[in-house]
Design an enzyme around this catalytic site. Sequence first.
Site: not given
Ligand code: BGC
Length: 751
Positions: A282
């Site tokens: 993530d």
């Molecule tokens: C989220 C993800 C997301 C990523 C990129 C993170 O904060 O938890 O679900 O894909 O950001 O935007």
Amino acid sequence: MNIRSKIVSLACLILIIGLSSCKKEKQSEIDNIGQNTKQKIYKGKPISKDFDSKIDSLIAEMTLEEKTGLLHGNSMFATKAVERLGIPELKMADGPLGVREELEKDSWAPLGLEDDYATYYPAGAGLSATWNPNLAYTFGNSVGEETRARGKDVLLSPAINIIRTPLGGRTYEYFTEDPFLNKKLAVPFVVGIQDNDVAACVKHFAANNQETHRDYVNVKIAERPLREIYLPAFEATVKEAHAYAMMGAYNKFRGEYLCENDFMLNQLLKEEWGFEGVVISDWAAVHSSVNSLKSGLDIEMGTPKDFDEYFLAQPLIDSAKAGKISETEIDKHVKRVLRVMYSVKSMGSGDRKEGSISTEAHFKDAYNIAAESVVLLKNDKNLLPLDASGIKSLAVIGNNATKKNALGGFGAGVKTKREITPLEGLKNRLPESVNIKFAQGYEERYSKTEKAKLGDVTLNGPVTIDELDPKLVEEAVEAAKNADAAIIFAGSNRDYETEASDRASLELPFGQEELIKKVLEANPNTIVVMIAGAPYEIDEISEKSSALVWSWFNGSEGGNALADVLLGDVNPSGKLPWTMPKKLEDSPAHATNSFPGDKTVSYDEGILVGYRWFDTKNIEPLYPFGYGLSYTDFAISEAKTNKKTFTDNDTIKLNLKVSNIGEFEGKEVIQVYASKPNSKVERADKELKAFKKIEVNTGESVSVDIELPIKELAYYKVSSKQWVVEPGTYQLKLGNSSRNIMSELEIQIQE
Ligand code: BGC
């Protein structure tokens, strides 16, 4: 049905037939089970190893710097290319509700382009309310086409963590509280995406069930609930759908961050389940170089900072040079990335799918999902469907009648050219003879200074201002009084339900409860429509209203779909994918006082998540899991199994008759729950083990076949680390909600 609806239906039918025939070739395996109902079986294509020798020779030519370039973000959503060897960037895009707009290379700011509009699809909770795996495939395939049209290789979707608490900020984005429903939707979704030469990145692996303290909270789950509740959908996307990517979550699990968790990434995901794709972190969820890589992470993505400073960039190069990690270990990860690139054809083959975006066909896909997701909670006086020919005036009340929800919610935001609001939907569908009067009723306001509190734990979510403006209330009440009927669109929005924070309470925000009560008093012919992604405390509203509908953040065509349901052109067939509690304390995580924790959160309810808790503890929910009414009535009869005694490897073949005994054609979801009386181990009162959505015409009956593999009845035996089917008597409970069981059968499983 009026002539207009007939023409629309005919056009839709032609479109659907056309679409389904062009999509047919894409599905990896299709099987028809049962009469009158097409249940497709979705299986993905394993990662390609056809190019392994080419990959090995590429790796042999790469420098250490070039190798690590493939293992970390070199912009917000892409890795580094190695141009001299013809290796492109691995390009990624959010997210679960549609392809996110283009952002700057090194910041979260949108680029403001004119050609990055996309279809906004219903959020996860809406999709799961359809209880329709074929629509999950449609969704995945449609958004997969859009991902390709935007030139991406990986879509950061689906988001499938279990809904543990109704307060969870991402409840709207996730699917359900039930592991079986979760996996039955997640698999076709992933297959649909990957049928388009795009990798699905399933997220957030795993045990990321709250937003509070998500950056550091250490989640403790015992082995049985982990295996039986939190992991099955992830496991199925690996074993059945062959997902090419998995996103490591922010939080810790059993003491280790999930992006450097040897148990979860190496032992479980890669060794036990045989995952051959890439683990992507993530964004900014990585905390070490060598340890992350050795623990199973493959690619580090992050938030704006110098990309060379990422843990898997210069620090990894330094560690390799210092002998802290071997180049052979680094090569293993590079090989995984290159295999994904060949599998989605960003390398190798020239016949990659090109996709399409924001097309009428995709808006229609979004419409179809939305139309099947709307849940009819109450219709005591048959106010619904609204008879447009019987009214001259309609009061449309509430901020949510005009609220747009596509953007916002960080990674789940979509920039779209079409988002039909509920008010627009009604205007599109109602005859001109009906005079519509709109009144805003309540305002969406947030405090700039106050912080949310849940017990003594401060949360960082938005704090709503819940006082009503008397002028707006008066306008709403007047509008309701002077109209033949009123519809109030209330609920929530995606500024309030959002990633990065959980809600502090289950109460409806912005003073809506008071407003709804006043409108109900002003006009008894008021229909209450809630638009939200998560449960709210609505027991009083539910008691006072005679017509109550639940809709979702429902995509580009949400308003049209909702209007069609309200006016009866679509018979509602949505079922709740989670339990609506009467009050927060009834929910398992809250009853056990085990949310949100601080440095640690321990899931004390164990396997009794969602309805498993309510049923086992005999707690009456406001609306149970699987619940949803129709404009017609269905009866179940003649339920039988192919035999009475089964062994471990058998499949129970259920057959039953479903009759439509009402006045509308419609769809029903037959749900099969299993109970094991006198079990040697702890069991929930009942668990969903099979379901099927079917369509039945008025006055007709259909014969429905449902298969239930015996292995679905297994529990996870911790001492032997095995799934075990306990022999003995099982009860199969068939109904159209978890609390409306219409037929019961008994079977035996032999030693
Ligand atoms: C989220 C993800 C997301 C990523 C990129 C993170 O904060 O938890 O679900 O894909 O950001 O935007």
